[in-house]
Design an enzyme around this catalytic site. Structure first.
Site, PDB file in Angstrom:
ATOM      1  N   GLN A  86       6.928  -4.131  -0.094  1.00  0.00           N
ATOM      2  CA  GLN A  86       7.312  -4.576   1.249  1.00  0.00           C
ATOM      3  C   GLN A  86       8.791  -4.220   1.502  1.00  0.00           C
ATOM      4  O   GLN A  86       9.281  -3.279   0.915  1.00  0.00           O
ATOM      5  CB  GLN A  86       7.056  -6.079   1.437  1.00  0.00           C
ATOM      6  CG  GLN A  86       5.584  -6.454   1.513  1.00  0.00           C
ATOM      7  CD  GLN A  86       4.940  -6.653   0.157  1.00  0.00           C
ATOM      8  OE1 GLN A  86       5.537  -7.227  -0.731  1.00  0.00           O
ATOM      9  NE2 GLN A  86       3.728  -6.185   0.005  1.00  0.00           N
ATOM     10  N   GLY A 102       0.859  -1.186   0.000  1.00  0.00           N
ATOM     11  CA  GLY A 102       0.000   0.000   0.000  1.00  0.00           C
ATOM     12  C   GLY A 102       0.883   1.218   0.000  1.00  0.00           C
ATOM     13  O   GLY A 102       1.759   1.340   0.835  1.00  0.00           O
TER      14      GLY A 102
END
Ligand code: IMP
Length: 397
Positions: A209, A40
């Site tokens: 990530q 995100g």
């Protein structure tokens, strides 16, 4: 010609989205190589906060976005993100690898069921089960979307493997319909990308990530299911090592982590709560409060080595401003022994701290001393410091 990789050096959420958006201006293409809607990134666009999960952040600058074969893609989510983009008048070209894996509602159910038992604290986006299916060789390729029989067959394998009882015909039909809407965007991106590079276009490889969520080098089993480190670019996009010229590692001035797993420098109680609030540390995908802690140079030293970082960007330097003192971990003590790199049984380790002076504001010399300490311990040059979410709030050193 300059192709750049942007890699997270901690547990994700280092602020890569903003750095990618910023660096994208010098590139023609932004390509993602791993993960899916578990990622995100929040980017400020014309003063407005926009959240993306699948689409590479750089498309906001009008660059071509590539979703590589190493990704697992939830097509429904992607469709709403593309709509968001178009609603903002951004018509950037988006290409999807024919070899990427498709995430379906079944994968999300399997993820939630698995996490009840495994307690990893996943984002419940179906990521783990999609990679399980890929490596079990029953995964649905994006290219399968044009073949309703193949979709149904693979859904049946998957449903029986994970013991899921759902209306598979309906899901298969919806996927087949969706495939038609994506037809124009689906290409063999490995061929397209290599041709683009040979033709002189500059590519930014966008990591998702961070290093310590990597399935090999992270804090296994509390990791995501893909290669988030530098090697993921080769397998997740099909480009050769010689195509990566610059490796930018991104790290926050402190550490955060979402979900379960070891976190040696974690701050608990009021100290943790204060930092979490100041830093606005809540997950972009799940909204969960992030765990927060001191800067961990043992982790950064390892991440710099694994990824071959050629330069580092430190983000959120403004959040620590005003502290009189702060602590950075330079070594670990694990079972009575001192370690400079995190050992595999990191949960046994306690940080060895050094105290440093805090900075009043980002122009204070104490910040410069802090950055030099990072450079001394990791041997990577800190080339930029970010001090607010705005695109241009970056100091070059
Ligand atoms: P999964 O990727 O949803 O399977 O989740 C596995 C672990 O990675 C969990 O601890 C998640 O919180 C974490 N994770 C996955 N994606 C992100 C991210 O983009 N930022 C931070 N943590 C993440």
């Amino acid at each position: 010609m300059m192709n750049t990789a942007v890699i997270g050096l901690q547990f994700g959420d280092e602020g890569k989205g903003k750095i990618v958006d910023y660096l994208a201006q010098e590139h023609d293409i932004v390509a993602r190589f791993s993960g899916g809607s578990n990622a995100g990134h929040t980017v400020i666009y014309n003063g407005e906060k926009i959240k993306f999960h699948l689409i590479p952040s750089g498309v906001l600058s009008g660059k071509i976005g590539v979703l590589g074969n190493g990704m697992v893609i939830d097509l429904e989510k992607l469709e709403s993100e593309i709509k968001l983009l178009r609603d903002h008048g951004i018509n950037s070209k988006i290409l999807i690898s024919s070899r990427a894996q498709v995430v379906t509602p079944l994968h999300r159910i399997a993820d939630a069921n698995d996490d009840e038992i495994l307690k990893i604290g996943t984002t419940k986006q179906g990521i783990g089960p999609a990679y399980v299916a890929k490596y079990r060789r029953i995964g649905i390729h994006v290219a399968d979307l044009f073949d309703s029989t193949a979709i149904l067959k693979k859904l049946r394998y998957f449903a029986s493997m994970f013991g899921i009882d759902e209306n598979l015909d309906k899901i298969a039909e919806e996927m087949y319909d969706m495939g038609k809407r994506y037809r124009e965007m689906i290409v063999d991106t490995e061929v397209w990308l290599n041709n683009a590079i040979s033709g002189g276009m500059n590519v930014l490889f966008e990591g998702s990530q961070g290093t310590f969520l990597d399935v090999d080098f992270g804090t296994y089993p509390y990791v995501t299911s893909s290669a988030t480190t530098i090697g993921g670019i080769l397998t997740g996009l099909g480009v050769p090592p010689s195509s990566i010229h610059r490796i930018v590692g991104v790290a926050k001035a402190y550490t955060t982590r979402v979900g379960g797993g070891p976190f040696p420098t974690e701050l608990m109680g009021d100290d943790g709560e204060t930092l979490r609030r100041r830093g606005g540390e809540y997950g972009a995908t799940t909204g969960r409060p992030r765990r927060v802690g001191n800067l961990d140079l043992v982790l950064l030293r390892y991440a710099t080595m694994i990824n071959g970082v050629t330069e580092m960007v430190i983000t959120k330097a403004d959040i620590l401003a005003g502290l009189e003192k702060l602590k950075v971990a330079t070594e670990y003590r694990c079972d009575g022994q001192i370690y400079r790199y995190p050992p595999i049984n990191i949960e046994k380790c306690k940080p060895v701290y050094e105290e440093m002076g805090g900075w009043k504001d980002i122009y204070d010399d104490a910040l410069e001393i802090f950055l030099q300490k990072i450079e001394k311990e990791t041997l990577a040059r800190v080339s930029m410091v970010s001090y607010s979410p705005e695109r241009d709030a970056i100091i070059h050193r």
